[in-house]
Design an enzyme around this catalytic site. Sequence first.
Site, mmCIF file in Angstrom:
data_model
loop_
_atom_site.group_PDB
_atom_site.id
_atom_site.type_symbol
_atom_site.label_atom_id
_atom_site.label_comp_id
_atom_site.label_asym_id
_atom_site.label_seq_id
_atom_site.Cartn_x
_atom_site.Cartn_y
_atom_site.Cartn_z
ATOM 1 N N LYS A 143 0.038 23.348 92.046
ATOM 2 C CA LYS A 143 -0.118 23.332 90.577
ATOM 3 C C LYS A 143 -0.530 24.704 90.052
ATOM 4 O O LYS A 143 -0.312 25.036 88.903
ATOM 5 C CB LYS A 143 -1.158 22.283 90.155
ATOM 6 C CG LYS A 143 -0.685 20.841 90.328
ATOM 7 C CD LYS A 143 -0.498 20.140 88.999
ATOM 8 C CE LYS A 143 0.472 18.995 89.051
ATOM 9 N NZ LYS A 143 -0.020 17.709 89.371
ATOM 10 N N LYS B 26 12.189 19.774 95.952
ATOM 11 C CA LYS B 26 12.274 18.383 95.498
ATOM 12 C C LYS B 26 12.472 18.319 93.969
ATOM 13 O O LYS B 26 12.048 19.223 93.250
ATOM 14 C CB LYS B 26 11.047 17.572 95.944
ATOM 15 C CG LYS B 26 9.786 17.906 95.231
ATOM 16 C CD LYS B 26 8.711 16.844 95.441
ATOM 17 C CE LYS B 26 7.591 17.164 94.472
ATOM 18 N NZ LYS B 26 6.631 16.153 94.228
ATOM 19 N N LYS C 259 9.195 16.935 87.815
ATOM 20 C CA LYS C 259 9.023 16.944 86.361
ATOM 21 C C LYS C 259 8.683 18.331 85.846
ATOM 22 O O LYS C 259 8.918 18.658 84.702
ATOM 23 C CB LYS C 259 7.844 16.045 85.968
ATOM 24 C CG LYS C 259 8.085 14.581 86.126
ATOM 25 C CD LYS C 259 6.778 13.834 85.909
ATOM 26 C CE LYS C 259 6.911 12.369 86.255
ATOM 27 N NZ LYS C 259 5.638 11.662 86.289
HETATM 28 P P1 AMP Z 1 4.531 12.046 90.090
HETATM 29 O O1 AMP Z 1 5.684 12.251 89.210
HETATM 30 O O2 AMP Z 1 4.172 13.279 90.855
HETATM 31 O O3 AMP Z 1 3.368 11.343 89.412
HETATM 32 O O4 AMP Z 1 5.049 11.036 91.227
HETATM 33 C C1 AMP Z 1 5.125 9.660 91.046
HETATM 34 C C2 AMP Z 1 5.750 9.015 92.255
HETATM 35 O O5 AMP Z 1 7.110 9.474 92.412
HETATM 36 C C3 AMP Z 1 5.049 9.339 93.595
HETATM 37 O O6 AMP Z 1 5.077 8.199 94.425
HETATM 38 C C4 AMP Z 1 5.905 10.419 94.183
HETATM 39 O O7 AMP Z 1 5.838 10.453 95.595
HETATM 40 C C5 AMP Z 1 7.298 9.993 93.722
HETATM 41 N N1 AMP Z 1 8.198 11.165 93.621
HETATM 42 C C6 AMP Z 1 8.034 12.225 92.772
HETATM 43 N N2 AMP Z 1 9.049 13.109 92.942
HETATM 44 C C7 AMP Z 1 9.860 12.577 93.906
HETATM 45 C C8 AMP Z 1 11.090 13.019 94.519
HETATM 46 N N3 AMP Z 1 11.675 14.160 94.166
HETATM 47 N N4 AMP Z 1 11.642 12.230 95.485
HETATM 48 C C9 AMP Z 1 11.056 11.057 95.847
HETATM 49 N N5 AMP Z 1 9.907 10.592 95.306
HETATM 50 C C10 AMP Z 1 9.314 11.327 94.345
#
Ligand code: AMP
Length: 388
Positions: free
Chosen positions: A149, A246, A249
């Site tokens: 971050k 990956k 957002k």
């Molecule tokens: P976040 O957007 O970081 O709050 O992630 C929310 C959920 O989405 C978590 O379980 C992450 O592991 C999953 N996640 C986020 N980005 C990816 C991605 N590129 N591929 C697979 N899972 C993801």
Amino acid sequence: MFSPTATRALRRAASSNTKHYICPACKYSTSNTPNRVIFSGIQPTGVPHLGNYLGALRPWAKLQDGAATDDRLLFSIVDLHAITIKQDPRLLRQWRKEMFASFLAVGLDPKKSILFAQSDVPAHAELMWILSCFASMGYLSRMTQWKSKMSLPSNANPFDTSTSKKKDAPALKLGLFSYPVLQAADILLYKTTHVPVGEDQAQHLEFARELAITFNHTFGADLLVPPQTIISPAKRVMSLAEPTKKMSKSDPDVKSRILITDTKEEIHKKIKVALTDSIQGVSYDRDSRPGVSNLIDIMYHFQEEHFASPEQLTKDLFGPETSLKVLKEKVANTIDDHLRDVRERFSSAMSMGDVEMSDMARESADAANQLATSNLKTIKSQMGLGWD
Ligand code: AMP
Ligand code: TRP
């Protein structure tokens, strides 16, 4: 009922002590374990993308739909985690709503799962404080999230003053550093047995397990339940613009991700410009053809029940003669076919009045509060923090 392969996989999982578990046959189910408590969370940081959908939200909905009557499921909009970086209050309010609408859009149902905002349940923050008194600074300093971050290298050290003076890097805040402790509190508060997440969260889950074990050891009682991680088969959906990273957002390039609300035209446009390579034909090799393989992976994850693997899908549908244009068309159509309903349900959820949505969220938060307060009371009492 599960197929014989699925049943064998379930038995293997039940008899092993695996901490991170991907069920290869039935993909999401561990439902031979009685009385599961399934918890997961997602930050309200805008409409979810395909990585969130395939790696988290869709597996949650599948877990919910395959749940036994004695299972309990909780899914949280982790807004207290979101404020570990600067947020505009107006946008945060909007993003909480959008995430609640996304929950409903992917098929999560407040009658079957507790869907709530983390900040509506004060016990999360209280347990976090308690756990902070057991969390090792050394362990936290090795976690990667605060470093990524702050755009710092993986060997960055929180006590190195040059870290906080690095040009353009905001000073490291305590909340960001202790983010995994709050995540552990989220999970441990409900005696969670299983946590479905994408691969990037495995490190935080290991931290939560170790914290639970340390805590139990300190008080000589099984007060906290070390959770198991369920990693989705779509554990790492990659960026369309830079397929070795990956999908995220926070990527400034909006063409790097597909949102669950993107229209057919937007999906086709983004897939059309997705980075691939100049090799002829379609073949699957994550190392030498990351862009093409990511597109195949995405297509496969939408059709897991029809193909044994992405390699099989490639063999059955494509070949050295297939152009990348045809591949892209097929991938875009598959995504659009599967997201159409989600998109429609999202827009009808967003058109729900503010009062209707907040009533729904509050009702769920009441249920979460009841569980959380009772579990926290037991924990505090065992620690000597109670009158009875
Ligand atoms: P976040 O957007 O970081 O709050 O992630 C929310 C959920 O989405 C978590 O379980 C992450 O592991 C999953 N996640 C986020 N980005 C990816 C991605 N590129 N591929 C697979 N899972 C993801
Ligand atoms: N840290 C998770 C993420 O960034 C979100 C999260 C917070 C979470 N608390 C959790 C996930 C508890 C699973 C369980 O995606």
